[in-house]
Write a protein that holds these residues in place. Structure first.
Motif, mmCIF file in Angstrom:
data_model
loop_
_atom_site.group_PDB
_atom_site.id
_atom_site.type_symbol
_atom_site.label_atom_id
_atom_site.label_comp_id
_atom_site.label_asym_id
_atom_site.label_seq_id
_atom_site.Cartn_x
_atom_site.Cartn_y
_atom_site.Cartn_z
ATOM 1 N N ILE A 1 -50.578 -17.913 13.647
ATOM 2 C CA ILE A 1 -49.407 -17.965 12.734
ATOM 3 C C ILE A 1 -49.404 -16.935 11.806
ATOM 4 N N ILE A 2 -50.360 -16.737 11.051
ATOM 5 C CA ILE A 2 -50.445 -16.072 9.761
ATOM 6 C C ILE A 2 -50.431 -14.510 10.233
ATOM 7 N N TRP A 3 -50.878 -13.965 11.300
ATOM 8 C CA TRP A 3 -50.968 -12.709 11.743
ATOM 9 C C TRP A 3 -49.501 -12.219 12.122
ATOM 10 N N LEU A 4 -48.665 -13.202 12.813
ATOM 11 C CA LEU A 4 -47.414 -12.730 13.353
ATOM 12 C C LEU A 4 -46.431 -12.749 12.101
ATOM 13 N N PHE A 5 -46.524 -13.652 10.924
ATOM 14 C CA PHE A 5 -45.652 -13.667 9.889
ATOM 15 C C PHE A 5 -46.106 -12.607 8.986
ATOM 16 N N ALA A 6 -47.340 -12.184 8.851
ATOM 17 C CA ALA A 6 -47.723 -11.224 7.888
ATOM 18 C C ALA A 6 -47.086 -9.724 8.587
ATOM 19 N N GLY A 7 -47.405 -9.966 9.596
ATOM 20 C CA GLY A 7 -46.420 -8.441 10.468
ATOM 21 C C GLY A 7 -45.004 -8.374 10.028
ATOM 22 N N PHE A 8 -44.311 -9.418 10.063
ATOM 23 C CA PHE A 8 -43.026 -9.649 9.756
ATOM 24 C C PHE A 8 -42.581 -9.350 8.284
ATOM 25 N N VAL A 9 -43.536 -9.983 7.075
ATOM 26 C CA VAL A 9 -43.492 -9.649 5.920
ATOM 27 C C VAL A 9 -43.666 -8.118 5.397
ATOM 28 N N LEU A 10 -44.694 -7.638 6.039
ATOM 29 C CA LEU A 10 -45.124 -6.196 5.779
ATOM 30 C C LEU A 10 -43.882 -5.406 6.483
ATOM 31 N N GLY A 11 -43.226 -5.733 7.401
ATOM 32 C CA GLY A 11 -42.053 -5.051 7.952
ATOM 33 C C GLY A 11 -41.152 -5.103 7.007
ATOM 34 N N LEU A 12 -40.705 -6.251 6.244
ATOM 35 C CA LEU A 12 -39.753 -6.221 5.301
ATOM 36 C C LEU A 12 -40.041 -5.304 4.024
ATOM 37 N N LYS A 13 -41.203 -5.541 3.698
ATOM 38 C CA LYS A 13 -41.806 -4.717 2.703
ATOM 39 C C LYS A 13 -41.616 -3.231 2.675
ATOM 40 N N TRP A 14 -42.149 -2.743 3.895
ATOM 41 C CA TRP A 14 -41.826 -1.604 4.325
ATOM 42 C C TRP A 14 -40.584 -0.992 4.326
ATOM 43 N N ASP A 15 -39.590 -1.660 4.731
ATOM 44 C CA ASP A 15 -38.285 -1.136 4.715
ATOM 45 C C ASP A 15 -37.606 -1.228 3.350
ATOM 46 N N ASP A 16 -38.188 -2.063 2.629
ATOM 47 C CA ASP A 16 -37.802 -1.982 1.081
ATOM 48 C C ASP A 16 -38.355 -0.770 0.556
ATOM 49 N N TRP A 17 -39.639 -0.334 0.686
ATOM 50 C CA TRP A 17 -40.113 0.767 0.047
ATOM 51 C C TRP A 17 -39.460 2.409 0.587
ATOM 52 N N LEU A 18 -39.219 2.198 1.914
ATOM 53 C CA LEU A 18 -38.491 3.251 2.210
ATOM 54 C C LEU A 18 -36.779 3.493 2.154
ATOM 55 N N ASN A 19 -36.253 2.193 1.614
ATOM 56 C CA ASN A 19 -34.824 2.246 1.436
ATOM 57 C C ASN A 19 -34.208 2.038 2.807
ATOM 58 N N GLN A 20 -34.709 1.444 3.767
ATOM 59 C CA GLN A 20 -34.330 1.205 5.076
ATOM 60 C C GLN A 20 -34.034 -0.126 5.546
ATOM 61 N N GLU A 21 -33.739 -1.037 4.370
ATOM 62 C CA GLU A 21 -33.406 -2.479 4.825
ATOM 63 C C GLU A 21 -32.273 -2.677 5.554
ATOM 64 N N TRP A 22 -31.073 -1.731 5.222
ATOM 65 C CA TRP A 22 -29.801 -2.086 5.952
ATOM 66 C C TRP A 22 -29.822 -1.552 7.468
ATOM 67 N N LYS A 23 -30.560 -0.457 7.440
ATOM 68 C CA LYS A 23 -30.820 0.264 8.780
ATOM 69 C C LYS A 23 -31.551 -0.709 9.701
ATOM 70 N N ASN A 24 -32.481 -1.365 9.096
ATOM 71 C CA ASN A 24 -33.585 -2.283 10.161
ATOM 72 C C ASN A 24 -33.091 -3.555 10.098
ATOM 73 N N ARG A 25 -32.107 -4.241 9.490
ATOM 74 C CA ARG A 25 -32.078 -5.407 9.382
ATOM 75 C C ARG A 25 -31.724 -6.213 10.634
ATOM 76 N N GLU A 26 -31.168 -5.745 11.750
ATOM 77 C CA GLU A 26 -30.905 -6.228 12.848
ATOM 78 C C GLU A 26 -32.322 -6.295 13.714
ATOM 79 N N LYS A 27 -33.139 -5.071 13.286
ATOM 80 C CA LYS A 27 -34.353 -5.113 14.106
ATOM 81 C C LYS A 27 -35.161 -6.376 13.612
ATOM 82 N N ARG A 28 -35.228 -6.511 12.139
ATOM 83 C CA ARG A 28 -36.172 -7.690 11.466
ATOM 84 C C ARG A 28 -35.405 -9.199 11.859
ATOM 85 N N ALA A 29 -34.051 -9.088 12.113
ATOM 86 C CA ALA A 29 -33.561 -10.530 12.422
ATOM 87 C C ALA A 29 -34.188 -10.814 13.844
#
Length: 570
Positions: A36-64
């Motif tokens: 559980i932790i492994w799967l959700f950690a990857g998801f949270v890190l992905g959100l943070k990575w998008d935030d750092w690279l200012n790609q939240e809007w671009k990757n929002r469908e991918k993250r959903a």
């Protein structure tokens, strides 16, 4: 059957017994927790990575999509959590919401051979002995099972619901982990959020265990059908008990269209507003009349039938409200209509939204500020989503909390309103809900309803003529509402021993402030005179009087004298 199955074969959620079981099996807990932790950690890190690279809007469908896939991979318990979140636009952002909605009925099925083996094992007969034909593939797959279309040897067309394999061990372990996490997180959250986090997990656990018992679902369906036996607009499928077990449910096949399939509904010539009215009224009856309500009314569980009826299916997640909770809910609606925020705050204490020791004095102005414009001139804009949004603001500033049971009620109301809006984006729930509540208060079919009516009609000891006018006008907005039976019930109540207080108050109201209130009576008469034709009115009065004592009739004579004098002036 292994020891694990034996431990939980009762299929009743018991958090203490579950905790004791896993206390001596830490390896199972650890392995599941790591996944559980492994799967959700990857998801949270992905959100943070998008935030750092200012790609939240671009990757929002991918993250959903990623979140939906994670919940699907983790299995039934997490899928149910996702389904619950899919009905909470106040908690989940829109792009995630659109993906989570797919968890309601777009899930991967399990192997047919396993499903057919479960049917044969549970029913102790071969497929050929039970059904004359059965679809080679499931027609729908949900979080806990999948559905086949079949035909019995006696000719009836049926739906066969088969539970997913290894379901009980999986959800038991997940609930243990969720409860442990809730207990760990509670001290770190605000009081209003953390106070009952463990209770919410337990409520979820109780309901989930009930949902995986198909015998319980069959009993729920029959109880629901009994409640609506006199309502020709609501359809409940029949249960075939001979072919039903804890893991296999055989029920009548429903031909219809999912409620969110607006194109097919309109193509069939069905009126969407009529369907909305059926759904909202049925939902209110479940809550305020029977107290037994469908807690999972998502689009996959509600169908519009070609003959105009609405069919409910999937009765696994139901809940029962106690009588005092129903009464307090009606009281809260009355106090909201009356803008009586002191009494409304007391209702929140009774319902569990505030603890008994809470000082409600500073909360009253906040309620007035937040809810003041919900009822009044903007009543046509009232909706449950507005209420939940307003309360989400209050919860961070005041010690409000959501009682575990009310999480299901709120989910049910918001989901039904969302379905109504999908059929008609301009729909206002008050157009159906308020006339229904007005009719119930005016009819006063129980002592509780009559008490609530008196609360609405009187404020600070004075009769509120305008409220009575508004209530009658709103109730009459429903073409099916007949004022005559209501008038007869009202007359019987006035003449009864129970109506002594109201009788006295009406006489006072007619003559208060040292004047005869003929203008108010005139307005009421103009409102109802088309319904109260002399011949019908005479029959109603005669029917009421024949059931009453001489003393009761005499008690009302002053009122009749006043009315007669008024009519002579007409």
């Amino acid at each position: 059957m292994n020891r694990y199955s034996l431990t939980f074969q009762s299929r009743r959620y018991n958090p203490e017994a579950i905790a004791q079981y896993f206390r001596y099996r830490p390896w199972r807990v650890l392995w599941r927790a790591i996944k559980i932790i492994w799967l959700f950690a990857g998801f949270v890190l992905g959100l943070k990575w998008d935030d750092w690279l200012n790609q939240e809007w671009k990757n929002r469908e991918k993250r959903a999509t990623q979140l939906r896939e994670i919940l699907t991979r983790l299995g039934p318990t997490f899928i149910k959590v996702g389904q619950a979140l899919s009905t909470r636009p106040d908690l989940v952002r829109k792009d995630f919401l659109e993906e989570l909605i797919k968890l309601q009925d777009q899930l991967p099925p399990f192997d047919n051979a396993i499903a057919f083996n479960i049917i044969e094992t549970e029913l102790e007969r071969s497929i050929e002995e039970i059904y004359s034909e059965i679809s080679p593939e499931p027609l729908a797959a949900a979080s806990l099972g999948q559905v086949y279309r079949a035909r019995l040897h006696t000719g009836e067309e049926v739906a066969v619901k088969v539970q997913r394999p290894n379901l009980l061990p999986t959800i038991t372990l997940d609930l243990y982990l969720m409860r442990w996490m809730a207990a760990w997180l509670s001290p770190w959250l605000p009081l209003n959020l953390g106070h009952n986090l463990t209770l919410i997990v337990d409520e979820f656990g109780y309901k989930l265990f009930e949902e995986i018992d198909y015998l319980n679902e069959g009993r729920n369906a029959e109880k629901f059908a009994t409640n609506f036996r006199d309502d020709p607009s609501v359809k409940v499928p029949a249960i075939y008990w001979r072919y039903t077990n804890m893991r296999v449910l055989t029920l009548e096949w429903i031909n219809g269209f999912k409620l969110n399939d607006t194109e097919r509904i309109k193509a069939a010539g069905l009126e969407t507003d009529t369907l909305i009215e059926i759904g909202v009224t049925a939902g209110l009856r479940q809550l305020l009349e029977y107290g037994f309500f469908h807690a999972d009314p998502h689009p996959g569980n509600l169908f519009a039938m070609p003959d105009g009826r609405m069919a409910y299916i999937d009765f696994g997640m139901m809940d029962q409200m106690e009588e005092n909770t129903k009464e307090t809910l009606v009281s809260a609606v009355v106090h909201l209509i009356n803008k009586d925020y002191i009494e409304l705050a007391k209702d929140f204490v009774k319902l569990g939204f505030l603890t008994p020791e809470t000082d409600i004095v500073p909360i009253i102005p906040a309620l007035e500020s937040v809810l003041g414009d919900v009822i009044g001139e903007s009543v046509q804009d009232f909706n449950f989503k507005t209420i939940t949004d307003k309360f989400s603001e209050l919860m961070y500033d005041y010690p409000f909390r959501i009682p575990a049971k009310f999480a299901l009620i709120i989910r049910s109301l918001v989901t039904q309103e969302g379905l109504a809006l999908s059929l008609n984006p301009n729909f206002k729930i008050v157009e159906v809900a308020y006339p229904y509540i007005a009719r119930r208060l005016l009819t006063g079919e129980s002592p509780e309803m009559r008490r609530r009516l008196i609360e609405v009609l009187f404020k600070d000891g004075k009769f509120q003529w305008q409220r009575l006018e508004n209530m009658i006008a709103i109730a009459r907005s429903d073409d099916n509402f007949d004022l005559l039976p209501t008038a007869q019930l009202g007359l019987q109540f006035l003449l009864s021993e129970e109506g002594q207080f109201l009788r006295r108050q009406v006489l006072i109201a007619l003559t208060e402030d040292d004047r005869l209130h003929t203008e108010e009576v005139r307005r009421l008469w103009n409102l109802v005179k088309d319904d109260l034709k002399p011949s019908r009115l005479f029959n109603v009065a005669l029917g009421a009087l024949t059931e009453l004592s001489t003393d009761g009739v005499a008690a009302l004579l002053p009122s009749f004298a006043t009315l007669a004098a008024f009519q002579e002036r007409e």
